[in-house]
Design a protein around this motif. Structure first.
Motif, PDB file in Angstrom:
ATOM      1  N   LEU A 145      89.475 -26.825  94.093  1.00 26.30           N
ATOM      2  CA  LEU A 145      90.046 -26.250  92.882  1.00 26.30           C
ATOM      3  C   LEU A 145      91.795 -26.907  93.143  1.00 26.30           C
ATOM      4  CD1 LEU A 145      89.243 -22.514  92.243  1.00 26.30           C
ATOM      5  CD2 LEU A 145      88.381 -24.529  91.094  1.00 26.30           C
ATOM      6  N   PRO A 146      92.309 -27.125  91.883  1.00 26.43           N
ATOM      7  CA  PRO A 146      93.493 -27.705  91.818  1.00 26.43           C
ATOM      8  C   PRO A 146      94.634 -26.891  92.230  1.00 26.43           C
ATOM      9  CG  PRO A 146      92.963 -27.524  89.894  1.00 26.43           C
ATOM     10  CD  PRO A 146      91.823 -27.057  90.626  1.00 26.43           C
ATOM     11  N   LYS A 147      94.374 -25.468  92.138  1.00 21.77           N
ATOM     12  CA  LYS A 147      95.436 -24.503  92.692  1.00 21.77           C
ATOM     13  C   LYS A 147      94.955 -23.141  92.635  1.00 21.77           C
ATOM     14  CE  LYS A 147      96.338 -23.822  87.135  1.00 21.77           C
ATOM     15  NZ  LYS A 147      97.008 -23.738  86.235  1.00 21.77           N
ATOM     16  N   SER A 148      95.639 -22.108  92.900  1.00 20.48           N
ATOM     17  CA  SER A 148      95.493 -20.793  92.952  1.00 20.48           C
ATOM     18  C   SER A 148      95.133 -20.115  91.708  1.00 20.48           C
ATOM     19  CB  SER A 148      96.203 -20.092  93.999  1.00 20.48           C
ATOM     20  OG  SER A 148      97.455 -20.022  93.385  1.00 20.48           O
ATOM     21  N   GLY A 149      94.637 -18.870  91.655  1.00 24.27           N
ATOM     22  CA  GLY A 149      94.454 -18.318  90.347  1.00 24.27           C
ATOM     23  C   GLY A 149      93.311 -17.715  90.224  1.00 24.27           C
ATOM     24  N   LYS A 150      92.763 -17.128  89.085  1.00 14.11           N
ATOM     25  CA  LYS A 150      91.522 -16.440  88.687  1.00 14.11           C
ATOM     26  C   LYS A 150      90.800 -17.377  87.720  1.00 14.11           C
ATOM     27  CE  LYS A 150      92.995 -11.758  89.793  1.00 14.11           C
ATOM     28  NZ  LYS A 150      92.105 -11.611  91.056  1.00 14.11           N
ATOM     29  N   LEU A 151      89.729 -17.584  87.745  1.00 13.37           N
ATOM     30  CA  LEU A 151      88.854 -18.353  86.884  1.00 13.37           C
ATOM     31  C   LEU A 151      87.882 -17.556  85.992  1.00 13.37           C
ATOM     32  CD1 LEU A 151      87.354 -21.501  88.965  1.00 13.37           C
ATOM     33  CD2 LEU A 151      89.496 -21.610  87.294  1.00 13.37           C
ATOM     34  N   LYS A 152      87.822 -17.734  84.896  1.00 16.35           N
ATOM     35  CA  LYS A 152      86.939 -17.094  83.829  1.00 16.35           C
ATOM     36  C   LYS A 152      86.225 -17.951  83.236  1.00 16.35           C
ATOM     37  CE  LYS A 152      86.674 -14.152  79.763  1.00 16.35           C
ATOM     38  NZ  LYS A 152      87.572 -13.652  78.744  1.00 16.35           N
ATOM     39  N   GLU A 153      84.791 -17.358  83.273  1.00 11.18           N
ATOM     40  CA  GLU A 153      83.698 -18.124  82.538  1.00 11.18           C
ATOM     41  C   GLU A 153      83.877 -18.111  81.211  1.00 11.18           C
ATOM     42  OE1 GLU A 153      79.226 -18.288  84.226  1.00 11.18           O
ATOM     43  OE2 GLU A 153      79.185 -17.204  81.916  1.00 11.18           O
ATOM     44  N   ILE A 154      83.914 -19.375  80.317  1.00 12.84           N
ATOM     45  CA  ILE A 154      84.107 -19.384  79.189  1.00 12.84           C
ATOM     46  C   ILE A 154      83.041 -20.027  78.398  1.00 12.84           C
ATOM     47  CG2 ILE A 154      86.747 -19.469  79.277  1.00 12.84           C
ATOM     48  CD1 ILE A 154      86.427 -22.413  78.236  1.00 12.84           C
ATOM     49  N   PHE A 155      82.048 -20.546  79.065  1.00  9.80           N
ATOM     50  CA  PHE A 155      80.854 -21.026  78.330  1.00  9.80           C
ATOM     51  C   PHE A 155      79.859 -21.267  79.272  1.00  9.80           C
ATOM     52  CE2 PHE A 155      78.038 -24.254  76.704  1.00  9.80           C
ATOM     53  CZ  PHE A 155      77.933 -23.767  75.117  1.00  9.80           C
ATOM     54  N   ASN A 156      78.426 -20.821  78.965  1.00 10.36           N
ATOM     55  CA  ASN A 156      77.568 -21.173  79.864  1.00 10.36           C
ATOM     56  C   ASN A 156      76.151 -21.481  78.995  1.00 10.36           C
ATOM     57  OD1 ASN A 156      75.161 -20.348  81.476  1.00 10.36           O
ATOM     58  ND2 ASN A 156      76.366 -18.834  82.808  1.00 10.36           N
ATOM     59  N   SER A 157      75.493 -22.439  79.290  1.00 13.10           N
ATOM     60  CA  SER A 157      74.514 -23.133  78.378  1.00 13.10           C
ATOM     61  C   SER A 157      73.324 -22.228  78.900  1.00 13.10           C
ATOM     62  CB  SER A 157      74.378 -24.500  78.740  1.00 13.10           C
ATOM     63  OG  SER A 157      73.668 -24.866  80.052  1.00 13.10           O
ATOM     64  N   ASP A 158      73.153 -21.266  79.697  1.00 11.43           N
ATOM     65  CA  ASP A 158      72.145 -20.519  80.008  1.00 11.43           C
ATOM     66  C   ASP A 158      71.924 -19.149  79.550  1.00 11.43           C
ATOM     67  OD1 ASP A 158      69.741 -20.403  81.638  1.00 11.43           O
ATOM     68  OD2 ASP A 158      70.550 -19.108  83.099  1.00 11.43           O
ATOM     69  N   LEU A 159      72.911 -18.895  78.525  1.00 13.21           N
ATOM     70  CA  LEU A 159      72.819 -17.588  78.023  1.00 13.21           C
ATOM     71  C   LEU A 159      71.495 -17.235  77.130  1.00 13.21           C
ATOM     72  CD1 LEU A 159      76.485 -17.163  77.029  1.00 13.21           C
ATOM     73  CD2 LEU A 159      75.617 -16.625  78.931  1.00 13.21           C
ATOM     74  N   LYS A 160      71.306 -15.807  76.985  1.00  9.26           N
ATOM     75  CA  LYS A 160      70.199 -15.410  76.454  1.00  9.26           C
ATOM     76  C   LYS A 160      70.184 -15.867  74.810  1.00  9.26           C
ATOM     77  CE  LYS A 160      67.368 -11.829  78.368  1.00  9.26           C
ATOM     78  NZ  LYS A 160      67.477 -12.072  79.735  1.00  9.26           N
ATOM     79  N   LYS A 161      71.593 -15.887  74.104  1.00  9.49           N
ATOM     80  CA  LYS A 161      71.509 -16.210  72.992  1.00  9.49           C
ATOM     81  C   LYS A 161      71.194 -17.620  72.613  1.00  9.49           C
ATOM     82  CE  LYS A 161      75.636 -16.946  70.990  1.00  9.49           C
ATOM     83  NZ  LYS A 161      77.209 -16.982  70.868  1.00  9.49           N
ATOM     84  N   TYR A 162      71.224 -18.692  73.647  1.00  7.17           N
ATOM     85  CA  TYR A 162      70.673 -19.848  73.349  1.00  7.17           C
ATOM     86  C   TYR A 162      69.390 -20.164  73.951  1.00  7.17           C
ATOM     87  CZ  TYR A 162      75.866 -20.373  73.590  1.00  7.17           C
ATOM     88  OH  TYR A 162      77.210 -20.278  73.522  1.00  7.17           O
ATOM     89  N   ASN A 163      68.445 -18.787  74.297  1.00  6.11           N
ATOM     90  CA  ASN A 163      67.321 -18.819  74.738  1.00  6.11           C
ATOM     91  C   ASN A 163      67.274 -19.226  76.335  1.00  6.11           C
ATOM     92  OD1 ASN A 163      64.613 -17.712  73.499  1.00  6.11           O
ATOM     93  ND2 ASN A 163      63.955 -19.788  74.423  1.00  6.11           N
ATOM     94  N   GLY A 164      68.061 -19.118  77.087  1.00 13.22           N
ATOM     95  CA  GLY A 164      68.275 -19.380  78.624  1.00 13.22           C
ATOM     96  C   GLY A 164      67.745 -17.939  79.137  1.00 13.22           C
ATOM     97  N   SER A 165      67.955 -18.098  80.450  1.00 11.44           N
ATOM     98  CA  SER A 165      67.687 -16.949  81.210  1.00 11.44           C
ATOM     99  C   SER A 165      68.370 -15.790  81.129  1.00 11.44           C
ATOM    100  CB  SER A 165      67.328 -17.188  82.618  1.00 11.44           C
ATOM    101  OG  SER A 165      68.689 -17.528  83.325  1.00 11.44           O
ATOM    102  N   GLY A 166      69.940 -16.260  81.017  1.00 14.83           N
ATOM    103  CA  GLY A 166      70.928 -15.120  81.066  1.00 14.83           C
ATOM    104  C   GLY A 166      70.942 -14.635  82.279  1.00 14.83           C
ATOM    105  N   ASN A 167      70.579 -15.043  83.595  1.00 20.63           N
ATOM    106  CA  ASN A 167      70.480 -14.420  84.562  1.00 20.63           C
ATOM    107  C   ASN A 167      71.762 -14.962  85.513  1.00 20.63           C
ATOM    108  OD1 ASN A 167      68.263 -12.867  84.133  1.00 20.63           O
ATOM    109  ND2 ASN A 167      66.875 -14.262  84.891  1.00 20.63           N
ATOM    110  N   PHE A 168      72.323 -15.996  85.402  1.00 17.21           N
ATOM    111  CA  PHE A 168      73.209 -16.870  86.373  1.00 17.21           C
ATOM    112  C   PHE A 168      74.758 -16.988  85.436  1.00 17.21           C
ATOM    113  CE2 PHE A 168      68.872 -18.165  86.934  1.00 17.21           C
ATOM    114  CZ  PHE A 168      68.828 -17.979  88.325  1.00 17.21           C
TER     115      PHE A 168
END
Length: 639
Positions: free
Chosen positions: A578-601
């Motif tokens: 990572l380029p620096k310290s701090g907290k990271l938040k997931e803002i997009f995930n192509s595996d979500l249930k709403k996209y018919n992904g598994s939603g498990n990861f």
């Protein structure tokens, strides 16, 4: 013989500009114009036919009889025939009957500048004026911002005849219906622009519109010219831009068209090696002829001026640039310097772009250009062709080739994905998954994906997620946004019924959210054409087939970290630098249930650790879903 009054819209200045190739608004002069002269209502006609012995206007008003209404030739050797015919008005159908000096050949030609044409297979021109009261002033005032190179530019490519059909009546949707249905759909899907495959009049449906005969007329298949203006207007009122496909590269040999117009090679180059296109069996414009240059540049300006288009996607630029395009040795002649470049076509393109941008600095011209010809999208003052953007055909080809491979083999082809970044900033690139990629046995985009049903759809979600986070703007052809299964068929509607299935609905939701992400995150558009906007974290992990990169915005706080996993094996506890310290938040995930992904990861809030990794002082362990992409953003330090 019926009465034709001597009348002219041309000044000496117009004629000088026309002859010099510098008249860019010829549509105000040539063609048919309804007007009143000396108290009489009628129509003024003007046509360029320098090799003609006589030119008559024939039409429904004189029973198509030659010689009833003969035009007058101008005295200034411009080759322009003109005249005012009383009592001919809007809605009259007509052609020019041209008798040539060359062997007295007689031809019947449609008006090259006609504003409306008959519905194919009929071929006459129609006298028309299309008064229209525009309601898009807000868009037009602000569009410089919406069409800028540092703005989100996500394009939905549409073929109007096959996007959706009226099922009960088995017919095309009209411009008026499209102004409702298409506009609402594009708005709902969050695309920023629509690109229409050619809407200029064309005789032959299987050409998809790329063989034009009516350069100044929207095709009558879907309605009147003013109804097409309504479609543009409605798009603008809903903050959607419109790009028109424009074809200055070739035109068909149809008898009523531009070919051999006045018994001579008027619009086409007289030398077949430069004037005939072997692939498309069509004619090539004579770019070195000033009057032809004026015709084409006026046509580009016309659609921006009269129809408020936000840009032109210029078709088949490569075929214009090279004298040996699709030709064997002996079938072409080198230029004066011994090279293969078509110097006249290059000069024409530069001049066209200069004319467009000087009159409309808030639009874009986009080149469909498939070679490594340099500086296509660089300004002419730097020696470039002057286009705003260029299609990134290399990215498209390499990416589709990579995604067609079974994941087990992908580790041997990591370079197919990373190679694009070696040249990504040499041009202002648009990433195209266009109509050309889903025809002639290539299969649909979904059809190219390997594996079982789950893998195919996960691969497709990953492909789109990677595309939207790769530098550059994007274009998707209709149907790709919901995973159309079959190849595109121009005669049939898209398979909208597929949206009853969760797998297809999931793809549609994904595209909608990717468009939202692209518009919302400045890191994805502010520097999309600049090397400063992209940084690799890890492109060497071929063994696991992962890619990790940073997209930079103007502000450091806007940076996004993107991680892609090109295999069906989840990558858990996957450490990235990572380029620096701090907290990271997931803002997009192509595996979500709403996209018919598994939603498990999914990734919870992650904290960067002070641990050296991949040549960086900080690192973190993330989870990348199988055949998935995740995007992270640093949380505001105040939170």
């Amino acid at each position: 013989m019926a009465h034709v009054k001597v009348h002219s819209l041309f000044t000496d200045f117009d004629i000088n500009l026309f002859k010099a190739g510098k008249h860019y608004r010829l549509y105000e002069k040539f063609g048919s114009h309804v007007m009143t002269v000396d108290g009489e209502n009628g129509t003024y006609f003007a046509v360029w036919a320098p090799s003609a012995k006589t030119v008559s206007v024939i039409g429904d008003f004189n029973y198509w009889i030659e010689g009833e209404h003969k035009l007058n030739v101008r005295w200034d050797e411009s080759g322009i025939w003109e005249g005012f015919i009383p009592n001919v008005g809007k809605g009259s159908t007509y052609k020019y009957k041209i008798q040539s000096h060359n062997n007295d050949i007689k031809t019947e030609k449609a008006d090259p500048y006609a504003r409306r044409c008959e519905h194919p297979p009929n071929t006459a021109s129609i006298v028309w004026d299309e008064p229209y009261s525009w309601k898009d002033s807000k868009w037009m005032k602000n569009r410089k911002k919406n069409n800028a190179l540092n703005a989100p530019f996500s394009v939905y490519e549409v073929h109007l005849g096959s996007w959706k059909k009226h099922i009960e009546e088995n017919r095309f949707l009209s411009y008026v219906e499209l102004a409702d249905e298409l506009v609402n759909y594009v708005k709902d899907m969050n695309f920023t622009h629509v690109e229409l495959m050619p809407v200029m009049e064309f005789p032959y449906d299987p050409s998809w519109g790329y063989q034009l005969t009516g350069y100044f007329a929207p095709t009558s298949r879907f309605g009147y010219p003013e109804e097409f203006k309504l479609l543009v207007d409605k798009l603008h009122q809903n903050d959607i831009g419109i790009i028109l496909d424009w074809v200055p590269s070739h035109f068909p040999e149809d008898a009523h068209g531009l070919g051999f117009f006045d018994g001579s090679s008027l619009y086409e180059h007289p030398d077949k090696r430069k004037g005939y296109h072997p692939d498309w069996k069509s004619l090539i414009f004579n770019y070195g002829r000033n009057e032809v240059k004026s015709f084409l540049i006026s046509n580009a300006i016309f659609w921006l001026d009269q129809y408020h288009a936000d840009g032109l996607r210029v078709d088949a630029v490569a075929s214009m640039l090279f004298l040996d395009y699709s030709r064997e040795d002996g079938e072409w002649e080198p230029n004066m310097f011994g090279g293969r470049e078509n110097l006249d076509a290059i000069a024409f393109m530069k001049e066209m772009n200069e004319a467009v941008y000087s009159s409309f600095p808030d639009v874009q011209t986009i080149a469909e250009e498939s070679t490594s010809f340099p500086m296509v999208s660089k300004p002419t003052f730097l020696g470039g062709l002057g286009f705003g953007m260029k299609w990134m055909m290399g990215w498209m080809h390499d990416t589709l080739q990579y995604f067609a491979k079974e994941p087990i083999y992908r580790k041997h082809h990591q370079n197919d994905l990373t190679f694009s970044m070696t040249y990504a900033f040499t041009e202002n690139f648009m990433l195209p998954l266009s109509h050309d990629e889903v025809v002639y046995g290539k299969q649909s985009i979904l059809g190219r994906m390997p594996g079982d049903e789950w893998q195919r759809f996960a691969n497709l979600r990953l492909l789109y997620s990677y595309m939207f986070t790769h530098p550059g703007t994007n274009l998707l052809f209709q149907g790709a946004e919901f995973g159309q299964s079959e190849e595109w068929n121009f005669q049939e509607s898209l398979d909208w019924h597929l949206l009853q299935y969760d797998v297809h609905k999931g793809i549609q939701s994904l595209i909608k959210d990717l468009n939202t992400l692209y518009k919302k995150e400045p890191a994805l558009y502010e520097k999309q054409f600049s090397a400063e906007g992209f940084e690799w974290i890890d492109h060497n992990d071929a063994e696991n087939s992962t890619l990790v990169y940073i997209r930079h915005g103007e502000k450091k706080s806007d940076d996004l970290i993107i991680a892609c996993n090109m295999t069906p094996v989840p990558r858990e506890n996957h450490r990235i630098g990572l380029p620096k310290s701090g907290k990271l938040k997931e803002i997009f995930n192509s595996d979500l249930k709403k996209y018919n992904g598994s939603g498990n990861f999914k990734n919870k809030i992650l904290t960067a650790q002070k641990k050296d990794w991949q040549f960086r002082n900080y690192s973190v362990e993330i989870t990348i879903p199988p055949l998935g992409m995740v995007a992270f953003k640093y949380q505001n330090s105040k939170k």
